[in-house]
Design an enzyme around this catalytic site. Structure first.
Site, PDB file in Angstrom:
ATOM      1  N   GLY A 172       0.814  -1.213   0.000  1.00  0.00           N
ATOM      2  CA  GLY A 172       0.000   0.000   0.000  1.00  0.00           C
ATOM      3  C   GLY A 172       0.841   1.254   0.000  1.00  0.00           C
ATOM      4  CB  ALA A 173       4.250   1.761  -0.870  1.00  0.00           C
ATOM      5  CB  SER A 174       0.264   3.948  -4.611  1.00  0.00           C
ATOM      6  OG  SER A 174      -0.983   3.907  -3.938  1.00  0.00           O
ATOM      7  NE  ARG A 175      -4.496   5.797  -1.619  1.00  0.00           N
ATOM      8  CZ  ARG A 175      -5.737   6.014  -1.211  1.00  0.00           C
ATOM      9  NH1 ARG A 175      -6.190   7.251  -1.131  1.00  0.00           N
ATOM     10  NH2 ARG A 175      -6.529   5.012  -0.879  1.00  0.00           N
ATOM     11  CB  SER A 234      -5.635   1.846  13.425  1.00  0.00           C
ATOM     12  OG  SER A 234      -6.457   2.923  13.822  1.00  0.00           O
ATOM     13  CE1 TYR A 253      -8.749   1.203   9.026  1.00  0.00           C
ATOM     14  CE2 TYR A 253      -8.959   2.063  11.242  1.00  0.00           C
ATOM     15  CZ  TYR A 253      -8.241   1.933  10.083  1.00  0.00           C
ATOM     16  OH  TYR A 253      -7.000   2.520   9.979  1.00  0.00           O
ATOM     17  CB  ALA A 259     -12.931  -6.156  14.182  1.00  0.00           C
ATOM     18  CE  LYS A 303      -5.628  -0.704   9.793  1.00  0.00           C
ATOM     19  NZ  LYS A 303      -4.392  -0.880   8.991  1.00  0.00           N
ATOM     20  CB  ILE A 310      -2.243  10.049  10.021  1.00  0.00           C
ATOM     21  CG1 ILE A 310      -1.789   9.187  11.223  1.00  0.00           C
ATOM     22  CG2 ILE A 310      -1.034  10.513   9.217  1.00  0.00           C
ATOM     23  CD1 ILE A 310      -0.887   9.881  12.213  1.00  0.00           C
TER      24      ILE A 310
END
Length: 247
Positions: A10-13, A141, A154, A156, A158, A187
């Protein structure tokens, strides 16, 4: 000395891009994983290569175990080794009520956020062992502990990452593989829009943080860099929170 190599999912943004750039600054060659945003992934690669470091984009939906296997095969052919994995890929569509979360939203969130991290970790372990050890960082998170504001699906997913981190850390310690989790709070990324869409909502949310602001992707990346490139190997099985003083 051989160049160390890291894969960031997930490193595109957002946070993933910041992590990839930060690890490149630390001297790593970086695999930049993405699902659909090829142009943005290539921008991440360009930012790294412009600084004289190595980076390659790898397309794969981490929720698909076959796609993960193919990605790691391509990664092997390009780099020949793996020293660090950062499981950052994640999604979070806001659904406030438990009873409003439909099956598709629940399953897709779990598939990307938790299953995807497991598939990548499972593929990474034999490669890290072959390299003589390494580092794994799972980006969880603050919602894993508090329930958060995005929804139970979400939170659960994380929270499951924390259990995966703890078990992997115990199991892999003797192999010289450190496994830790980072728990960002709010963030400044696109996900912030789902938490507080209007300037007024953001102002109200911001007052909950004693530091007086939200965190930045670069600050999360600095913590990941520490865990991957600088922390002692004795530091494993830990959950590091970034919450600006918010309790």
């Amino acid at each position: 000395m051989e160049t160390r190599v890291a894969l960031v999912t997930g490193a595109s943004r957002g946070i993933g891009r910041a992590i990839a750039v930060e690890l490149a600054r630390a001297g790593f060659a970086v695999g930049v994983n993405y699902v659909q945003r090829r142009e943005q992934a290539e921008e991440t690669v360009a930012a790294i290569t412009a600084a004289g470091r190595q980076a390659v984009a790898f397309q794969a939906d981490v929720a698909d175990p076959q796609a993960v296997a193919a990605m790691f095969g391509a990664f092997d052919r390009r780099f020949g080794r793996l020293d660090a994995l950062v499981n950052n890929a994640g999604i979070g569509t806001r659904v406030d009520a438990l009873t409003a979360i439909d099956d598709a939203t629940w399953r897709r969130t779990m598939a990307v956020n938790l299953d995807g991290a497991f598939y990548c970790l499972r593929a990474a372990v034999p490669r890290l062992r072959a390299a003589g050890g390494g580092r794994i960082v799972n980006v969880s998170s603050g919602a894993a502990k508090t329930g958060g504001m995005i929804g139970a699906h979400y939170a659960a997913s994380k929270a499951g990452l924390l259990a995966l981190t703890a078990k992997a850390a115990r199991e892999l310690a003797r192999d010289g593989i450190s496994v830790n989790a980072v728990l960002p709070s709010v963030i400044e990324t696109e996900m912030l829009e789902s938490l507080a869409a209007s300037p007024e909502a953001r102002d109200r949310l911001r007052t909950q943080f004693p530091i007086g602001r939200f965190g930045t992707p670069e600050e999360v990346a600095q913590v990941v860099r520490f865990l991957v490139a600088e922390a002692p190997s004795y530091l494993t099985g830990e959950f590091l929170s970034l919450r600006g003083g918010r309790l």
